[in-house]
Design a protein around this motif. Structure first.
Motif, PDB file in Angstrom:
ATOM      1  N   GLN A 171       0.823  -1.217   0.000  1.00  0.00           N
ATOM      2  CA  GLN A 171       0.000   0.000   0.000  1.00  0.00           C
ATOM      3  C   GLN A 171       0.858   1.268   0.000  1.00  0.00           C
ATOM      4  OE1 GLN A 171      -3.438  -0.103  -0.151  1.00  0.00           O
ATOM      5  NE2 GLN A 171      -3.052  -2.279  -0.446  1.00  0.00           N
ATOM      6  N   ALA A 172       2.165   1.090  -0.248  1.00  0.00           N
ATOM      7  CA  ALA A 172       3.046   2.263  -0.181  1.00  0.00           C
ATOM      8  C   ALA A 172       3.002   3.060  -1.490  1.00  0.00           C
ATOM      9  CB  ALA A 172       4.472   1.816   0.090  1.00  0.00           C
ATOM     10  N   GLN A 173       3.395   4.318  -1.388  1.00  0.00           N
ATOM     11  CA  GLN A 173       3.528   5.168  -2.575  1.00  0.00           C
ATOM     12  C   GLN A 173       4.857   5.897  -2.482  1.00  0.00           C
ATOM     13  OE1 GLN A 173       1.381   6.029  -5.123  1.00  0.00           O
ATOM     14  NE2 GLN A 173      -0.732   5.755  -4.430  1.00  0.00           N
ATOM     15  N   PHE A 174       5.469   6.098  -3.654  1.00  0.00           N
ATOM     16  CA  PHE A 174       6.664   6.939  -3.694  1.00  0.00           C
ATOM     17  C   PHE A 174       6.257   8.408  -3.617  1.00  0.00           C
ATOM     18  CE2 PHE A 174       8.472   3.331  -6.327  1.00  0.00           C
ATOM     19  CZ  PHE A 174       9.300   2.882  -5.318  1.00  0.00           C
ATOM     20  N   LEU A 175       7.057   9.169  -2.912  1.00  0.00           N
ATOM     21  CA  LEU A 175       6.847  10.620  -2.856  1.00  0.00           C
ATOM     22  C   LEU A 175       8.039  11.313  -3.510  1.00  0.00           C
ATOM     23  CD1 LEU A 175       5.234  13.112  -1.538  1.00  0.00           C
ATOM     24  CD2 LEU A 175       7.008  13.014   0.204  1.00  0.00           C
ATOM     25  N   ALA A 176       7.767  12.074  -4.554  1.00  0.00           N
ATOM     26  CA  ALA A 176       8.826  12.901  -5.165  1.00  0.00           C
ATOM     27  C   ALA A 176       8.477  14.353  -4.887  1.00  0.00           C
ATOM     28  CB  ALA A 176       8.949  12.576  -6.651  1.00  0.00           C
ATOM     29  N   GLY A 177       7.958  15.083  -5.879  1.00  0.00           N
ATOM     30  CA  GLY A 177       7.568  16.482  -5.641  1.00  0.00           C
ATOM     31  C   GLY A 177       6.328  16.592  -4.767  1.00  0.00           C
ATOM     32  N   GLY A 178       5.473  15.595  -4.841  1.00  0.00           N
ATOM     33  CA  GLY A 178       4.275  15.580  -4.001  1.00  0.00           C
ATOM     34  C   GLY A 178       3.170  16.503  -4.470  1.00  0.00           C
ATOM     35  N   THR A 179       3.354  17.144  -5.622  1.00  0.00           N
ATOM     36  CA  THR A 179       2.370  18.160  -6.032  1.00  0.00           C
ATOM     37  C   THR A 179       1.012  17.550  -6.362  1.00  0.00           C
ATOM     38  OG1 THR A 179       3.190  18.046  -8.294  1.00  0.00           O
ATOM     39  CG2 THR A 179       4.112  19.759  -6.895  1.00  0.00           C
ATOM     40  N   ASN A 180       0.992  16.304  -6.715  1.00  0.00           N
ATOM     41  CA  ASN A 180      -0.287  15.660  -7.005  1.00  0.00           C
ATOM     42  C   ASN A 180      -0.669  14.688  -5.892  1.00  0.00           C
ATOM     43  OD1 ASN A 180      -1.580  13.541  -9.670  1.00  0.00           O
ATOM     44  ND2 ASN A 180      -2.612  15.144  -8.548  1.00  0.00           N
ATOM     45  N   LEU A 181       0.302  13.895  -5.433  1.00  0.00           N
ATOM     46  CA  LEU A 181       0.012  12.866  -4.422  1.00  0.00           C
ATOM     47  C   LEU A 181      -0.543  13.466  -3.131  1.00  0.00           C
ATOM     48  CD1 LEU A 181       0.159   9.921  -3.468  1.00  0.00           C
ATOM     49  CD2 LEU A 181       2.481  10.393  -2.661  1.00  0.00           C
ATOM     50  N   VAL A 182       0.059  14.541  -2.679  1.00  0.00           N
ATOM     51  CA  VAL A 182      -0.391  15.102  -1.392  1.00  0.00           C
ATOM     52  C   VAL A 182      -1.821  15.635  -1.506  1.00  0.00           C
ATOM     53  CG1 VAL A 182       0.075  16.868   0.350  1.00  0.00           C
ATOM     54  CG2 VAL A 182       1.965  15.576  -0.639  1.00  0.00           C
ATOM     55  N   ASP A 183      -2.123  16.273  -2.630  1.00  0.00           N
ATOM     56  CA  ASP A 183      -3.506  16.716  -2.859  1.00  0.00           C
ATOM     57  C   ASP A 183      -4.462  15.530  -2.826  1.00  0.00           C
ATOM     58  OD1 ASP A 183      -2.929  19.349  -3.124  1.00  0.00           O
ATOM     59  OD2 ASP A 183      -3.320  19.485  -5.276  1.00  0.00           O
ATOM     60  N   LEU A 184      -4.077  14.483  -3.526  1.00  0.00           N
ATOM     61  CA  LEU A 184      -4.962  13.315  -3.607  1.00  0.00           C
ATOM     62  C   LEU A 184      -5.142  12.660  -2.239  1.00  0.00           C
ATOM     63  CD1 LEU A 184      -3.605  11.931  -6.983  1.00  0.00           C
ATOM     64  CD2 LEU A 184      -5.930  12.747  -6.573  1.00  0.00           C
ATOM     65  N   MET A 185      -4.107  12.721  -1.428  1.00  0.00           N
ATOM     66  CA  MET A 185      -4.217  12.182  -0.069  1.00  0.00           C
ATOM     67  C   MET A 185      -5.167  13.043   0.767  1.00  0.00           C
ATOM     68  SD  MET A 185      -0.248  11.081   0.522  1.00  0.00           S
ATOM     69  CE  MET A 185      -0.385  10.613   2.242  1.00  0.00           C
ATOM     70  N   LYS A 186      -5.079  14.349   0.589  1.00  0.00           N
ATOM     71  CA  LYS A 186      -5.988  15.222   1.348  1.00  0.00           C
ATOM     72  C   LYS A 186      -7.440  14.965   0.960  1.00  0.00           C
ATOM     73  CE  LYS A 186      -2.923  19.187   2.082  1.00  0.00           C
ATOM     74  NZ  LYS A 186      -2.714  20.567   1.627  1.00  0.00           N
ATOM     75  N   TYR A 187      -7.649  14.638  -0.299  1.00  0.00           N
ATOM     76  CA  TYR A 187      -9.012  14.381  -0.774  1.00  0.00           C
ATOM     77  C   TYR A 187      -9.454  12.938  -0.497  1.00  0.00           C
ATOM     78  CZ  TYR A 187      -9.606  18.809  -3.251  1.00  0.00           C
ATOM     79  OH  TYR A 187      -9.766  20.131  -3.566  1.00  0.00           O
ATOM     80  N   ASP A 188      -8.574  12.158   0.144  1.00  0.00           N
ATOM     81  CA  ASP A 188      -8.878  10.749   0.424  1.00  0.00           C
ATOM     82  C   ASP A 188      -9.025   9.910  -0.843  1.00  0.00           C
ATOM     83  OD1 ASP A 188      -8.693  10.320   3.129  1.00  0.00           O
ATOM     84  OD2 ASP A 188     -10.718  11.068   3.543  1.00  0.00           O
ATOM     85  N   VAL A 189      -8.445  10.390  -1.939  1.00  0.00           N
ATOM     86  CA  VAL A 189      -8.483   9.606  -3.169  1.00  0.00           C
ATOM     87  C   VAL A 189      -7.356   8.569  -3.133  1.00  0.00           C
ATOM     88  CG1 VAL A 189      -8.262   9.711  -5.682  1.00  0.00           C
ATOM     89  CG2 VAL A 189      -9.516  11.500  -4.451  1.00  0.00           C
ATOM     90  N   GLU A 190      -6.188   8.993  -2.714  1.00  0.00           N
ATOM     91  CA  GLU A 190      -5.086   8.059  -2.465  1.00  0.00           C
ATOM     92  C   GLU A 190      -4.981   7.891  -0.957  1.00  0.00           C
ATOM     93  OE1 GLU A 190      -3.375   6.585  -4.786  1.00  0.00           O
ATOM     94  OE2 GLU A 190      -3.181   7.886  -6.556  1.00  0.00           O
TER      95      GLU A 190
END
Lengths: 338, 750
Positions: A24-43
């Protein structure tokens, strides 16, 4: 946002090994998309593997005249790199057409490849979405479809890929370098992103346990005739309604080699090498450009809210080809259309 | 020493500027209390229906979660609607968070998580599962406009349409030139930088100190005291700094209720900060359908004006704006009919958003005026000049001042309007079609009741205090300037103490009335201080001012002197020393002049000129130049005033080209609730904006001659852009925003 563990990977092998242990892990690079998606509970990853320490920031020249861009090179670093600007100006231009300076400073090359669609139903976990939750249905079909696909959609998903950079990379026939737990492999750019079909949850062909480590570009002769034309709902910081990456080699007023990729119209950057080959040798003039547009959009289908995109795409293709042929690429700072 | 005649009016930099740019200015969410808890709201995902069950088990199991509130366990609050009504409440039933199982709109709070960390609260809120019995929502104003009604209770008397005058229908039918069209405006959503937030400090003896994002600290205080039955002396609400509000923070929002509720229930300090998404379900500019019909004679003199507006409101309140009345007073016309109706939709209650009413109504009127100019065949500016009116025909009152002719003249000159080619599609620049359009703007110049206190210390330091709010407009600075003017001191000798509920009474900051109201109160209090000083001076032996009246003295360079002869006077320090005082303090109360209001109406006016360049083939619009000429009484601060107009113009460009809440009408849900998909202008969309102020001397509008600038900057801008697009392309697009697809798909008129 779900609780997660945070690990910093020090080497590529390390990163891939940690991922293998944490499904269930994800790589974090710039985070510009992943962090947003995490805030929205999509990821909802349970583990974040920070790969920013990996030695993947370099942009290096290759012996065959090409370039290799490390997956962690920021979008800004790529766009303002002298080699890229001189030899792959189409890529620099496409990157500068996207996002904002702050986002481009943070966003990475690898991350840009993997950014998720902006479909507002995908972003809202309370609505059905086959991409987010396979089998749950598609709320976008019959809904607000203004931003959605006119090419290559399926009855499971009508989302589009939001990247500008990838449209240029598609036109430039880039190669994606990836590393898995046991081996490394190359993926041709045209094979990297996929159409939704019955598995819209899969944006691309990267295996679950692989890491993008870089992009390779081959030398080309397009620097004189190229453009990236992006049409959107405001003049900056908006995703494309339609974008066109066009590049050509011209001799004696005739097209020797043609590349054209479309953004904002499909689940992946849209390219049709058969059409390109068909018009090799054709005169570099409006009649040809209109035929190319007709051929590329032959199977385009509107969903109601996005019907206008077919007309817009047709006009944009002709204009972009005209810009490329005349050697006057679209400026990404002066917003007047050239 | 500053020249007294220049401190008011000059471009004084914001006195709170350094605090803001260094991060020292703390906003509501930036205050921390030891042991505080954090709240996060779970939002409804249907637009109409009932909650059948809420499953909070998974959320409750999360580490750090303290308590989850729903309608099933919410602590009791006031029963009567009157207790829930804030100072700017509407006819109808105020929204009560977590009151019952009824869902009235998408994004309604359905549960509230309190946790040890904001992250845990947010995570838990995402794990709450609500089971609904959803009903089919109605959220489409165009589809529902046949269900419109006249609001049974007016929000404000002046929002009622004026009685019809003449016979508009007959005059329209008989006139040689006429235009009639429908104009559709989408819902727009407030997106100030600062999100709604409240930090509640739970103190001994039931005292609360609340940092709230609000445009009125006393309104927030009175609201929580009404709803929770608290003693107003035990509650202080602070809003020292507000990161933009534009009307959205006039009414208290659910964050305040929930933060105080949990703080009282758990006897803990609390913080609640909204998400960007939550901002989309609160006090939005409602969607609007308008029909405007104008008729003129061969010279362009208006023969008939008919304006019918239908506006969105919620199921539970009758939100209203003055949308259409402007059409009865902007131009001279003897045959006028205006009507205004609401339609109830399954959406959150709309609210005031910069120039509420005028921004929408004048957009339609001024587009219709442009259409009429084309129909008659005269220049659109000339049409407006010909129909100039000196009187408020709606109310049959004189107008205090109206330097609109000068706005037309100076604006047109700065823009170069005379070079405009009248025919659409006749001006070009390379691939671009060039369009020049203009529109007029109007806003009511209001003053309300307000109080202020001014303290002058023996050392010359001045303190100004009032429960006013600076929502980013420059209130701190202009109040300081007004006090510095009276005391002839530099602005840094003035401390401005605002943004607290336990200061002299002040209404909410909105409607462009704060400068006129609190500014007048500050000036009155400062003059009262001078008067008191004079009394003390005259008690001194051999006072050189013994015979002077208060009108004859002023303060100059630290002395109270005769206005006519500055040599005659006494040092302030000496006067205070003689009276045995450290300071003199006075409080003043001001309000509108009721007598004057019977005879006069006061408005600010503007003329907006816009140039667009449009790629003919692709429909890409650039607003390359704007000139906004504004007549709004006296300008207190050339810099903050200009900033207000610049901001209004930018917001007007957004209204014309970008802003639109996108609703999926199948579900009644807003789908673009973030700043990536809800578009406001980016830097690239904004080019040259030139602001001209035509100053007016107008003591009837307010004692300090101020009319207010918060709203007028946006009014008319959308119409001017739309008119410029028509001039460039020959395409008349009557539904905003004017996006690329609308330009591509509409036909040019010949």
């Amino acid at each position: 946002m779900k609780r997660f563990t945070y690990t910093r990977a020090e080497t590529v092998a390390d990163a891939v090994a940690i991922l293998a242990d944490r499904p269930q892990a994800q790589f974090l690079a710039g985070g510009t998309n992943l962090v947003d998606l995490m805030k929205y509970d999509v990821e909802r990853p349970d583990a974040i593997i920070d790969i920013n320490s990996l030695p993947l920031k370099e942009i290096e020249e290759l012996p065959d005249g090409g370039l290799r861009i490390g997956a962690l090179a920021s979008n800004s670093a790529v766009a303002y790199n002298a080699q890229i600007q001189a030899r792959f100006p189409l890529l620099a231009s496409a990157i500068l057409a996207g996002a904002s300076p702050q986002l481009r400073n943070a966003a990475t090359t690898g991350g840009n490849l993997l950014q998720r669609t902006r479909c507002s139903y995908f972003y809202d976990p309370s609505t059905p979405c086959n991409k987010r939750e396979p089998g749950s249905g598609c709320a976008a079909i019959g809904g607000l479809t203004r931003m959605h696909a006119i090419l290559g959609a399926s009855d499971k998903c009508i989302a589009v890929h939001p990247s500008d950079m990838c449209v240029a990379l598609a036109a430039l026939d880039a190669t994606v370098e990836v590393v898995g737990p046991d081996s490394a492999r190359d993926i041709a750019f045209g094979d990297f992103h996929r159409l939704p079909g019955d598995e819209p949850q899969r944006d691309n062909t990267l295996a679950r346990d692989e890491l993008v480590t870089g992009i390779r570009l081959e030398a080309n002769r397009f620097a004189g005739h190229h453009t990236y034309l992006k049409l959107r709902d405001r003049l900056s910081y908006a995703f494309a309604l339609v974008s066109v990456a066009a590049a050509m080699e011209i001799a004696d007023g005739r097209i020797v080699d043609l590349r054209i990729a479309l953004g904002g119209v499909a689940h992946r950057p849209w390219r049709d090498p058969l059409v390109e080959a068909e018009y090799a040798g054709a005169p570099a003039e409006d009649v040809t450009f209109q035929r190319v547009a007709d051929r590329l959009l032959f199977e385009a289908k509107g969903l109601g809210g996005n019907d206008f995109k077919i007309l817009l795409a047709r006009k944009a293709i002709v204009r972009a080809l005209r810009q490329a042929a005349s050697g006057r690429p679209q400026s990404q700072t002066l917003k007047a259309i050239q | 020493m500053l020249d007294r005649s220049k401190i008011v009016g000059s471009p004084v930099s914001r006195i709170d500027g350094p605090l803001k740019v260094t991060g020292a200015a703390k906003y509501a969410a930036e205050h921390f209390e030891p042991g505080m808890l954090f709240g996060h709201v779970a939002l409804a995902t249907i637009a109409a229906g009932r909650i059948l069950a809420i499953d909070t088990r998974a959320a409750e199991r999360l580490q750090g979660v303290v308590k989850i509130y729903t309608h099933e366990n919410r602590p009791k609050a006031a029963y009567r609607d009157s207790k829930w009504k804030d100072a700017v409440a509407l006819p109808g039933h105020p929204f009560r968070p977590l009151e019952n199982d009824r869902v009235l709109f998408d994004g309604q709070p359905v549960a509230f998580v309190v946790a040890e960390t904001p992250e845990a609260a947010r995570d838990a809120a995402g794990l709450i599962h609500v089971h609904y019995a959803a009903e089919t929502p109605n959220t489409h104003i165009v589809a529902e406009q046949h269900n419109s009604y006249e609001p049974p209770v007016a929000r404000m008397k002046q929002f009622l349409p004026p009685p019809p005058r003449g016979d508009a229908e007959a005059a329209f039918a008989a006139a040689p030139h006429k235009v009639s069209a429908d104009y559709v405006l989408p819902g727009e959503h407030h997106n100030p930088m600062e999100l709604f937030a409240a930090t509640v400090r739970f103190e001994d003896e039931g005292r609360l100190t609340i940092q709230d994002k609000t445009q009125g600290s006393q309104n927030s205080r009175d609201y929580v005291c009404g709803v929770f039955g608290l003693d107003p002396d035990k509650v202080i609400v602070k809003n020292d700094f507000v990161g933009g509000a534009f009307g959205q923070a006039l009414r208290p929002k659910h964050h305040l209720f929930l933060a105080v509720m949990a703080s009282l229930d758990l006897s803990r300090s609390m913080k609640v900060e909204m998400t960007r998404r939550e901002m989309f379900y609160l006090s939005w500019r409602p969607s609007c359908v308008q029909t405007v019909s104008l008729a003129a004679d061969d010279e362009g003199y208006l023969q008939a004006v008919l304006h019918h507006a239908v506006h969105t409101t919620s199921r539970h309140e009758d939100y209203q704006e003055n949308v259409a009345n402007w059409s009865g007073l902007a131009y001279k016309c003897d045959n006028v009919k205006i009507s205004y109706e609401l339609v109830k939709l399954d959406l959150a209650t709309p609210g005031d958003m910069r120039a509420p009413g005028a921004a929408s109504g004048v957009a339609a009127l001024e587009t219709a005026m442009d259409e009429l100019a084309c129909e008659v065949g005269i220049d659109p500016l000339e049409l407006r000049v010909r129909n100039f009116v000196h009187r408020d025909q709606n109310q049959d009152k004189a107008i205090t001042s109206k330097a609109l002719h000068a706005c037309y003249r100076e604006g047109a000159e700065r823009f170069g309007w005379v070079a405009r080619s009248p025919t659409p599609r006749s001006m070009r620049d390379g691939n671009d079609l060039v369009g020049w359009g203009m529109a007029g703007g109007i806003w009511e110049a209001m003053m309300s009741k307000g109080e202020a206190k001014v303290r002058l210390s023996a050392d010359g330091h001045v303190t100004v205090s009032a429960a006013a709010s600076d929502i980013g407009t420059g209130t701190y600075t202009i109040l300081g300037q007004l006090a510095a003017e009276v005391f002839d001191c530099p602005i840094d000798a003035v401390t401005v103490d605002i943004g607290r509920s336990n200061l002299p009474k002040t209404g909410v900051e909105g409607g462009s009335w704060t400068a006129a109201t609190t500014g007048s109160a500050v000036q009155a209090a400062a003059k009262a201080v001078v008067k008191t000083l004079l009394g003390h001076a005259q008690s001194m032996e051999n006072s050189p001012l013994a015979e002077a009246s208060e009108e004859q003295v002023e303060i100059s360079e630290g002395r109270l002197v005769l206005e006519a002869n500055h040599q005659v006077g006494t040092a302030i320090a000496d006067i205070m020393a003689a009276a045995g005082l450290d300071a003199v303090e006075e409080q003043a109360k001001v309000g509108p002049d009721i007598l004057s209001m019977r005879r006069y109406a006061a408005y600010s006016h503007s003329a907006v000129f816009v140039e667009v360049k449009i790629d003919e083939e692709l429909g890409v619009v650039r607003v390359t130049r704007v000139v906004s000429a504004v007549a709004a009484g006296r300008i207190l601060n050339a810099k903050t005033a200009r900033s207000q107009i610049l901001g209004g113009v930018v917001m007007g460009i957004g209204m014309a080209l970008h802003e639109e809440g996108l609703i999926d009408h199948r579900t009644g849900r807003i789908m673009n609730h973030n700043l990536a998909e809800y578009h406001v202008p980016a830097h690239a969309d904004i080019h040259d904006i030139d602001v001209i102020f035509v100053e007016e001397q107008d003591q009837r509008a307010s004692p300090i001659g101020v009319k207010g600038l918060g709203e007028i900057g946006i009014v008319g801008v959308a119409a001017a852009v739309s008119n410029a697009i028509f001039h460039a392309t020959g395409k008349r697009i009557r539904n905003l925003p004017i996006t690329i697809d609308k330009i591509l798909e509409s036909e040019a008129v010949q």
